[in-house]
Design an enzyme around this catalytic site. Structure first.
Site, PDB file in Angstrom:
ATOM      1  N   GLN A  82      10.414  16.800  16.594  1.00  0.00           N
ATOM      2  CA  GLN A  82      11.453  16.581  17.520  1.00  0.00           C
ATOM      3  C   GLN A  82      10.878  15.324  18.441  1.00  0.00           C
ATOM      4  OE1 GLN A  82      14.485  17.727  17.360  1.00  0.00           O
ATOM      5  NE2 GLN A  82      15.177  16.077  19.051  1.00  0.00           N
ATOM      6  N   LYS A 103      19.246  23.273  15.223  1.00  0.00           N
ATOM      7  CA  LYS A 103      18.580  22.961  14.023  1.00  0.00           C
ATOM      8  C   LYS A 103      18.091  24.240  13.277  1.00  0.00           C
ATOM      9  CE  LYS A 103      17.571  18.195  15.099  1.00  0.00           C
ATOM     10  NZ  LYS A 103      16.699  17.101  15.488  1.00  0.00           N
ATOM     11  N   ASP A 163      13.345  13.457   8.413  1.00  0.00           N
ATOM     12  CA  ASP A 163      13.806  12.639   9.216  1.00  0.00           C
ATOM     13  C   ASP A 163      13.998  11.129   8.675  1.00  0.00           C
ATOM     14  OD1 ASP A 163      14.901  13.565  11.594  1.00  0.00           O
ATOM     15  OD2 ASP A 163      12.843  13.654  12.613  1.00  0.00           O
TER      16      ASP A 163
END
Ligand code: NDP
Length: 304
Positions: free
Chosen positions: A108, A64, A131
């Site tokens: 994460q 990422k 997200d």
């Protein structure tokens, strides 16, 4: 879909939906979008937070960060030890929420067991929640409002559109009801006027439910659960599953769909690896650009 003639027997072969190629196209569109924004004085900033040293999470985070730098983003990378307390993580989130050069925040998952992931997700400013897991964005998605859409379901939709130009009226079956894949994908397919069924571990006669699907999505985490006999001829099959196995003495990634039997009956099919996986990061970058544009009141250069 193709048919190949092997020793006089017509053998159907599904079209492979090449997620790596679609993601590569998206990355180059996003790079151009970032250049366009830079000319208007806006550089999107993405903060990625990793707590602990789970090997799979470390790989995802590294990719990422690398992709966001390649796209021309400002990248902020925070790696914290697994002993980090919930309070310290929440303090970092507060700082990132307040930072003007940060447009998107990604923590994460999974987090270590002593940290409440829901509390952490809810602490992220919904405007920076790239997200799409914040309760406000989940609510907006179900209301049909514009919202940050979770990256993997968004990637699935882009791949489904590669195979099908018209979705209205189609039967879509999603196997798996998680908050990060199954449920948000159901909302996206409903928006496209599909008739949506969500199946799960308590669903009775799963093969028959799957056989009704024009669009079948497997997001389960069970190695090759979905077999060719479960698939309606010509269906579009999206395999979200990532299962790590050892085969022929080599470590491999294998999906939730039995690729060999499925490709003999489906119309189009995503492979693992090279299907949904590459789309997830591309969609994260897309969400970050959209978040930056919304925060700064700039028209988005990305086509919807
Ligand atoms: P979860 O474990 O959160 O959810 C799994 C779902 O599958 C649950 O709803 C569960 O049902 C259902 N399920 C489990 N076993 C069966 C079964 N035998 N029959 C029918 N349903 C079953 O998983 P995630 O949604 O997080 O992930 C699913 C898969 O997708 C995993 O392999 C994961 O690695 C992969 N993934 C891939 C991503 C990518 O970028 N390609 C991103 C995210 C995930 P119940 O609710 O009843 O327990």
């Amino acid at each position: 879909m193709n048919s190949s003639d092997i020793k006089g027997v017509q053998k159907h072969v599904a079209t492979i939906i090449d997620g790596a190629a679609v993601a590569a196209r998206l990355h180059s569109d996003l790079k151009r979008a970032v250049e366009n924004l830079a000319e208007r004085g806006l550089t999107p900033g993405l903060a990625v937070v990793l707590v602990g040293n789970d090997p799979a999470s470390s790989v995802y985070v590294r990719n990422k960060v690398r992709r966001s730098v390649e796209a021309g983003f400002r990248s902020f990378h925070h790696e914290l030890p697994s002993t980090t307390g919930e309070k310290d993580l929440l303090c970092l989130i507060d700082r990132l929420n307040a930072a003007d050069d940060v447009d998107g925040i990604l923590v994460q998952l999974p987090l270590p067991a002593h940290i409440d992931a829901q509390k952490v997700t809810a602490a992220i400013d919904p405007k920076k929640d790239v997200d799409g897991f914040h309760p406000i964005n989940v609510g907006k998605l179900s209301l049909g409002d514009s919202a940050s859409v979770p990256c993997t379901p968004l990637g699935c939709m882009l791949l489904i559109r590669e195979a099908r130009s018209r979705l209205a009226g189609l039967n879509a079956v999603i196997v798996g009801r998680s908050n990060i894949v199954g449920k948000p994908l159901a909302q996206l397919l409903l928006r496209e006027n599909c008739t949506v069924t969500i199946a799960h571990s308590k669903t009775e006669d799963l093969p028959s439910v799957c056989r009704r699907a024009d669009i079948l999505v497997a997001a389960v985490g069970q190695l090759e659960l979905v077999r060719g006999e479960w698939i309606k001829p010509g269906a579009t099959v999206i395999d979200v599953g990532i299962n790590r196995v050892e085969r022929d003495g080599r470590r491999k990634l294998v999906g939730d769909v039995d690729f060999a039997s499925a490709s003999a009956i489906a119309g189009a099919l995503t492979p693992v690896p090279g299907g949904v996986g590459p789309m997830t990061i591309a969609c994260l970058l897309r969400n970050t650009i959209e978040a930056a544009c919304r925060r700064h009141g700039v028209a988005s250069p990305i086509e919807s």
